[in-house]
Design a protein around this motif. Structure first.
Motif, PDB file in Angstrom:
ATOM      1  N   LEU A  31      -3.948   9.718   2.225  1.00  0.00           N
ATOM      2  CA  LEU A  31      -4.152   8.513   3.031  1.00  0.00           C
ATOM      3  C   LEU A  31      -5.462   7.853   2.632  1.00  0.00           C
ATOM      4  O   LEU A  31      -6.506   8.510   2.552  1.00  0.00           O
ATOM      5  CB  LEU A  31      -4.177   8.868   4.523  1.00  0.00           C
ATOM      6  N   LEU A  32      -5.413   6.551   2.361  1.00  0.00           N
ATOM      7  CA  LEU A  32      -6.597   5.778   2.002  1.00  0.00           C
ATOM      8  C   LEU A  32      -6.855   4.752   3.093  1.00  0.00           C
ATOM      9  O   LEU A  32      -5.941   4.066   3.545  1.00  0.00           O
ATOM     10  CB  LEU A  32      -6.394   5.053   0.664  1.00  0.00           C
ATOM     11  N   ASN A  33      -8.115   4.628   3.501  1.00  0.00           N
ATOM     12  CA  ASN A  33      -8.491   3.651   4.512  1.00  0.00           C
ATOM     13  C   ASN A  33      -9.204   2.462   3.879  1.00  0.00           C
ATOM     14  O   ASN A  33      -9.744   2.552   2.775  1.00  0.00           O
ATOM     15  CB  ASN A  33      -9.414   4.294   5.557  1.00  0.00           C
ATOM     16  N   GLY A  34      -9.245   1.346   4.615  1.00  0.00           N
ATOM     17  CA  GLY A  34     -10.021   0.182   4.177  1.00  0.00           C
ATOM     18  C   GLY A  34      -9.458  -0.527   2.972  1.00  0.00           C
ATOM     19  O   GLY A  34     -10.207  -0.996   2.111  1.00  0.00           O
ATOM     20  N   VAL A  35      -8.124  -0.646   2.892  1.00  0.00           N
ATOM     21  CA  VAL A  35      -7.523  -1.275   1.713  1.00  0.00           C
ATOM     22  C   VAL A  35      -6.958  -2.656   2.018  1.00  0.00           C
ATOM     23  O   VAL A  35      -6.320  -3.270   1.169  1.00  0.00           O
ATOM     24  CB  VAL A  35      -6.404  -0.379   1.120  1.00  0.00           C
ATOM     25  N   GLU A  36      -7.193  -3.165   3.243  1.00  0.00           N
ATOM     26  CA  GLU A  36      -6.533  -4.412   3.637  1.00  0.00           C
ATOM     27  C   GLU A  36      -6.953  -5.607   2.782  1.00  0.00           C
ATOM     28  O   GLU A  36      -6.195  -6.565   2.630  1.00  0.00           O
ATOM     29  CB  GLU A  36      -6.793  -4.714   5.131  1.00  0.00           C
ATOM     30  N   LEU A  37      -8.153  -5.559   2.209  1.00  0.00           N
ATOM     31  CA  LEU A  37      -8.638  -6.689   1.414  1.00  0.00           C
ATOM     32  C   LEU A  37      -8.493  -6.451  -0.089  1.00  0.00           C
ATOM     33  O   LEU A  37      -8.995  -7.228  -0.888  1.00  0.00           O
ATOM     34  CB  LEU A  37     -10.114  -6.967   1.750  1.00  0.00           C
ATOM     35  N   MET A  38      -7.798  -5.378  -0.459  1.00  0.00           N
ATOM     36  CA  MET A  38      -7.699  -5.015  -1.867  1.00  0.00           C
ATOM     37  C   MET A  38      -6.325  -5.360  -2.431  1.00  0.00           C
ATOM     38  O   MET A  38      -5.311  -5.305  -1.736  1.00  0.00           O
ATOM     39  CB  MET A  38      -7.974  -3.518  -2.046  1.00  0.00           C
ATOM     40  N   THR A  39      -6.303  -5.695  -3.716  1.00  0.00           N
ATOM     41  CA  THR A  39      -5.028  -5.945  -4.395  1.00  0.00           C
ATOM     42  C   THR A  39      -4.349  -4.613  -4.686  1.00  0.00           C
ATOM     43  O   THR A  39      -4.979  -3.549  -4.650  1.00  0.00           O
ATOM     44  CB  THR A  39      -5.241  -6.691  -5.716  1.00  0.00           C
ATOM     45  N   ARG A  40      -3.060  -4.666  -5.006  1.00  0.00           N
ATOM     46  CA  ARG A  40      -2.322  -3.438  -5.327  1.00  0.00           C
ATOM     47  C   ARG A  40      -2.926  -2.760  -6.551  1.00  0.00           C
ATOM     48  O   ARG A  40      -3.009  -1.525  -6.617  1.00  0.00           O
ATOM     49  CB  ARG A  40      -0.847  -3.756  -5.569  1.00  0.00           C
ATOM     50  N   GLU A  41      -3.345  -3.575  -7.521  1.00  0.00           N
ATOM     51  CA  GLU A  41      -3.949  -3.018  -8.740  1.00  0.00           C
ATOM     52  C   GLU A  41      -5.258  -2.294  -8.421  1.00  0.00           C
ATOM     53  O   GLU A  41      -5.544  -1.227  -8.975  1.00  0.00           O
ATOM     54  CB  GLU A  41      -4.201  -4.128  -9.764  1.00  0.00           C
ATOM     55  N   GLU A  42      -6.045  -2.855  -7.508  1.00  0.00           N
ATOM     56  CA  GLU A  42      -7.308  -2.211  -7.129  1.00  0.00           C
ATOM     57  C   GLU A  42      -7.064  -0.885  -6.418  1.00  0.00           C
ATOM     58  O   GLU A  42      -7.759   0.104  -6.673  1.00  0.00           O
ATOM     59  CB  GLU A  42      -8.118  -3.144  -6.223  1.00  0.00           C
ATOM     60  N   VAL A  43      -6.080  -0.863  -5.524  1.00  0.00           N
ATOM     61  CA  VAL A  43      -5.766   0.372  -4.797  1.00  0.00           C
ATOM     62  C   VAL A  43      -5.350   1.475  -5.770  1.00  0.00           C
ATOM     63  O   VAL A  43      -5.868   2.596  -5.728  1.00  0.00           O
ATOM     64  CB  VAL A  43      -4.647   0.133  -3.761  1.00  0.00           C
ATOM     65  N   MET A  44      -4.413   1.147  -6.672  1.00  0.00           N
ATOM     66  CA  MET A  44      -3.926   2.152  -7.621  1.00  0.00           C
ATOM     67  C   MET A  44      -5.040   2.601  -8.567  1.00  0.00           C
ATOM     68  O   MET A  44      -5.180   3.798  -8.861  1.00  0.00           O
ATOM     69  CB  MET A  44      -2.743   1.595  -8.412  1.00  0.00           C
ATOM     70  N   THR A  45      -5.842   1.659  -9.047  1.00  0.00           N
ATOM     71  CA  THR A  45      -6.928   1.993  -9.979  1.00  0.00           C
ATOM     72  C   THR A  45      -7.933   2.934  -9.331  1.00  0.00           C
ATOM     73  O   THR A  45      -8.304   3.965  -9.907  1.00  0.00           O
ATOM     74  CB  THR A  45      -7.651   0.714 -10.449  1.00  0.00           C
ATOM     75  N   ASP A  46      -8.387   2.595  -8.119  1.00  0.00           N
ATOM     76  CA  ASP A  46      -9.389   3.431  -7.453  1.00  0.00           C
ATOM     77  C   ASP A  46      -8.832   4.813  -7.134  1.00  0.00           C
ATOM     78  O   ASP A  46      -9.535   5.820  -7.245  1.00  0.00           O
ATOM     79  CB  ASP A  46      -9.868   2.749  -6.166  1.00  0.00           C
ATOM     80  N   PHE A  47      -7.562   4.878  -6.744  1.00  0.00           N
ATOM     81  CA  PHE A  47      -6.974   6.182  -6.453  1.00  0.00           C
ATOM     82  C   PHE A  47      -6.917   7.048  -7.712  1.00  0.00           C
ATOM     83  O   PHE A  47      -7.295   8.224  -7.687  1.00  0.00           O
ATOM     84  CB  PHE A  47      -5.567   6.047  -5.869  1.00  0.00           C
ATOM     85  N   VAL A  48      -6.406   6.498  -8.805  1.00  0.00           N
ATOM     86  CA  VAL A  48      -6.279   7.268 -10.057  1.00  0.00           C
ATOM     87  C   VAL A  48      -7.638   7.793 -10.502  1.00  0.00           C
ATOM     88  O   VAL A  48      -7.779   8.959 -10.889  1.00  0.00           O
ATOM     89  CB  VAL A  48      -5.618   6.408 -11.163  1.00  0.00           C
ATOM     90  N   LYS A  49      -8.662   6.948 -10.436  1.00  0.00           N
ATOM     91  CA  LYS A  49      -9.999   7.372 -10.880  1.00  0.00           C
ATOM     92  C   LYS A  49     -10.521   8.518 -10.015  1.00  0.00           C
ATOM     93  O   LYS A  49     -11.043   9.515 -10.530  1.00  0.00           O
ATOM     94  CB  LYS A  49     -10.974   6.190 -10.846  1.00  0.00           C
ATOM     95  N   GLN A  50     -10.388   8.388  -8.700  1.00  0.00           N
ATOM     96  CA  GLN A  50     -10.950   9.416  -7.828  1.00  0.00           C
ATOM     97  C   GLN A  50     -10.116  10.697  -7.852  1.00  0.00           C
ATOM     98  O   GLN A  50     -10.669  11.800  -7.857  1.00  0.00           O
ATOM     99  CB  GLN A  50     -11.064   8.885  -6.398  1.00  0.00           C
ATOM    100  N   PHE A  51      -8.801  10.569  -7.878  1.00  0.00           N
ATOM    101  CA  PHE A  51      -7.963  11.768  -7.855  1.00  0.00           C
ATOM    102  C   PHE A  51      -8.163  12.607  -9.115  1.00  0.00           C
ATOM    103  O   PHE A  51      -8.354  13.827  -9.043  1.00  0.00           O
ATOM    104  CB  PHE A  51      -6.483  11.396  -7.709  1.00  0.00           C
ATOM    105  N   TYR A  52      -8.139  11.981 -10.275  1.00  0.00           N
ATOM    106  CA  TYR A  52      -8.220  12.753 -11.516  1.00  0.00           C
ATOM    107  C   TYR A  52      -9.648  13.153 -11.890  1.00  0.00           C
ATOM    108  O   TYR A  52      -9.836  13.963 -12.789  1.00  0.00           O
ATOM    109  CB  TYR A  52      -7.537  11.996 -12.658  1.00  0.00           C
ATOM    110  N   SER A  53     -10.630  12.637 -11.169  1.00  0.00           N
ATOM    111  CA  SER A  53     -11.993  13.140 -11.376  1.00  0.00           C
ATOM    112  C   SER A  53     -12.196  14.451 -10.626  1.00  0.00           C
ATOM    113  O   SER A  53     -13.143  15.181 -10.889  1.00  0.00           O
ATOM    114  CB  SER A  53     -13.024  12.116 -10.889  1.00  0.00           C
TER     115      SER A  53
END
Length: 618
Positions: A284-306
């Protein structure tokens, strides 16, 4: 005074990380850039073309810093580390401390072992996973143990071990005992090959082999052996049925999709290994209401695989990533092998993405109401407290303190932490009081707070990134009234720290009543989420202090304040406590009253009386 216009002129044409701060010098956003000058300037240009998230953030930016790196990949790595350390408000924060289980085959040993582990090391062994369920790992290992009884012990074995006495596993058929030469290295190697074939998903060939062996055993009237083989085939079939998704490819891949609603996103991942799905997980990710779909996916991939131990050969995603080339290069560098990121438009991969997306929607709907209730009792409760106190600043981190002493046993202090209304147990701290003798709660609290915030200052001076005390609370809750609040404010003032302090007060029946702030009692409705949260915090800090006190007492590390009195041994101490009941009553007694206790005389009574009165005067 930070002059943004002047500082923008100094930005270099280099890759790096930029750090945005608000008026309180709090870090509110961390980003990475291929070119710092071009990227950072975009935040301060015309707002007409800015994304909603950027507009909201730029209103709060009062200064920025930047760190130059040699490459964009280095910038990406640094960005991830800084986000995890500072948890900025406008970055997506993936709060996931899971460690996934793997099946490890120690092919780096002469006689390999097979077992579950949560550590993925570069040791030339083979790792299968990650699995999302330890039960799935245990089921697989149990089946393999039946099919090929490999050793699981840690004993170092060579071909010269013949003659050693085998353990119980050998006698019950769970091991072939390579430790005493009961199986040759070549025969053992065949079992290892079988395991690798099994773990690569080639179950059809294994099933056919078991079927042939069962038929042969039945023809030879070896019915017990045939029944055993039948049971193994049933177990193998059940395992196959649990891995529901079959894929034409035998490569490892993760499939990622998400759904979002009400400012939250739920990300679903399918873990596919050797062409079979071995598990799934959601975040679950919070605070994504102002983000584009590309931003959400990009930030998730970076944090998860780090933070994950294993990176598959292919990552299949629902939508394109920003900075895709840098992310691919970074992941390939970690894996030491080419990693691809794919956004499928048709075929099997696209079907898997759609399936993950549907699961994300269903899960988000299932958890929607529960998450709403959870939000009301956590973040919602914190917001109610902030409004009741008339705060303009945010409250994210609450630290609460309590002192515990029982019948004169030396005091201990406890510190519990709540972030966004939830207990953060990894940040709890306990203190054994060192400088205070006797039950003096105020002096004990002063010691606890002084030690805690001096440690903070020391870690800041030494730039300790993973310290135990390197975060400051937004507010402090004391378990007590005006006296404890006064002690806390005086201590913080002496340390030049300006942190709001509240007292959590109780009624005559020792139940939570409300808060004391700025010498005024703040009333809260007992049915409000704020009141319930304060009660939970007060109960938690008290519980933590009592548990620590009990642990030390049981281990003999604490002693009674009476042990400090000359001429008072174990027998007289017991007599005093039995006669008076509490240390407080002993302190209030006259010399004559003290002398009446079992085992006491005038000299011992005078010693006790003088000790407590001298203690009070000091």
């Amino acid at each position: 005074m930070f002059d943004i216009a002047e500082e923008l002129k100094k930005l270099p044409d280099r890759p790096g990380v930029y750090i945005m701060k608000d008026s309180d010098e709090q870090i509110i956003y961390v980003g990475k850039a291929k070119n710092l000058k071009n990227r950072v300037r975009q935040y301060f240009q015309s707002k007409e073309n800015q994304a909603p998230k950027v507009k909201a953030m730029t209103e709060h930016i009062k200064e920025f810093e930047y760190i130059v790196t040699d490459t964009e990949v280095e910038a990406l790595i640094l960005e991830n580390n800084l986000i995890k350390k500072h948890m900025p408000k406008y970055n997506i924060l993936l709060k996931d401390d899971k460690t996934y289980p793997y099946i490890k085959l120690t092919t780096n040993e002469p006689f390999p072992r097979l077992y579950m582990t949560r550590r993925h090391e570069k040791d030339k062994a083979k790792y299968y996973g990650p699995y999302t369920s330890s039960n799935a790992v245990k089921e697989t290992l149990d089946l393999l143990q039946k099919l090929v009884p490999m050793r699981r012990c840690k004993k170092k074995i060579s071909e010269n071990n013949a003659g050693e006495r085998p353990c119980l596993n050998y006698h019950i058929g769970n091991c072939k005992a390579p430790c005493n030469g009961s199986i040759t290295k070549e025969e053992y190697a065949k079992m290892v090959d079988f395991v690798m074939e099994f773990m690569s998903g080639k179950h059809e060939a294994i099933f056919a082999q078991l079927t042939k062996q069962m038929e042969d055993a039945s023809e030879n009237m070896e019915y017990e052996k045939a029944a055993d083989l039948r049971d193994k085939m049933i177990a193998l079939k059940n395992l196959d049925e649990n891995q529901k998704i079959d894929n034409l490819s035998t490569d490892d891949r993760d499939v990622i999709a998400f759904a979002r609603a009400n400012g939250e996103a739920l990300v679903q991942i399918f873990f596919i290994r050797m062409g079979k799905m071995i598990g799934r997980e959601h975040f679950l990710l919070n605070g994504v209401e102002l983000m584009t779909r590309e931003e959400v996916m990009t930030d998730f991939v970076k944090q998860f695989y780090s933070g994950t131990a294993y990176i598959p050969k292919e990552i299949v995603v629902q939508t394109e990533l920003l900075d895709k080339e840098a992310i691919v290069a970074w992941l390939s560098q970690i894996k030491e092998q080419k990693v691809t990121i794919t956004v499928p438009q048709k075929g099997e991969k696209e079907r898997l993405v759609q399936l993950a997306a549907k699961n994300a929607i269903v899960t988000l709907e299932q958890f929607g109401e529960r998450m709403k209730r959870e939000n009301e009792r956590t973040k919602g409760a914190v917001d109610e407290i902030r409004e009741a106190l008339n705060f303009t600043q945010k409250i994210e981190r609450i630290e609460a303190y309590d002192i515990s002493n029982t019948q004169g046993v030396l005091s201990v202090g406890s510190m519990v932490v709540f972030e966004d209304g939830k207990p953060k147990r990894s940040d709890y701290r306990k203190f054994k009081i060192k400088s205070v003798f006797g039950p003096n709660d105020y002096a004990s609290m002063q010691e606890v707070l002084t030690r805690r915030f001096n440690r903070y200052k020391k870690e800041m001076e030494e730039n300790v990134s993973e310290g135990k005390f390197n975060k400051l609370p937004d507010i402090i809750f004391m378990d007590g009234g005006k006296g404890q609040v006064s002690v806390a404010r005086h201590t913080l003032g002496a340390l030049n720290l300006n942190i709001p302090v509240c007292g959590m007060i109780k009624d005559d029946k020792h139940r939570t009543r409300g808060l004391i702030y700025e010498n005024e009692e703040i009333s809260l409705k007992p049915t409000s989420e704020a009141f319930k949260l304060i009660t939970r915090i007060q109960d938690e800090v008290h519980r933590f202090a009592i548990e620590y006190h009990r642990t030390l007492r049981d281990s003999g590390q604490l002693k009674s304040v009476l042990d400090e009195v000359n001429g008072i041994g174990a027998e007289r101490r017991k007599g005093l406590m039995k006669y008076f009941g509490t240390i407080e009553k002993i302190k209030e007694a006259t010399e004559a009253q003290l002398a009446e206790a079992p085992g006491m005389n005038k000299k011992a009574a005078a010693s006790v009386y003088q000790f407590f009165h001298r203690l009070n005067e000091s």
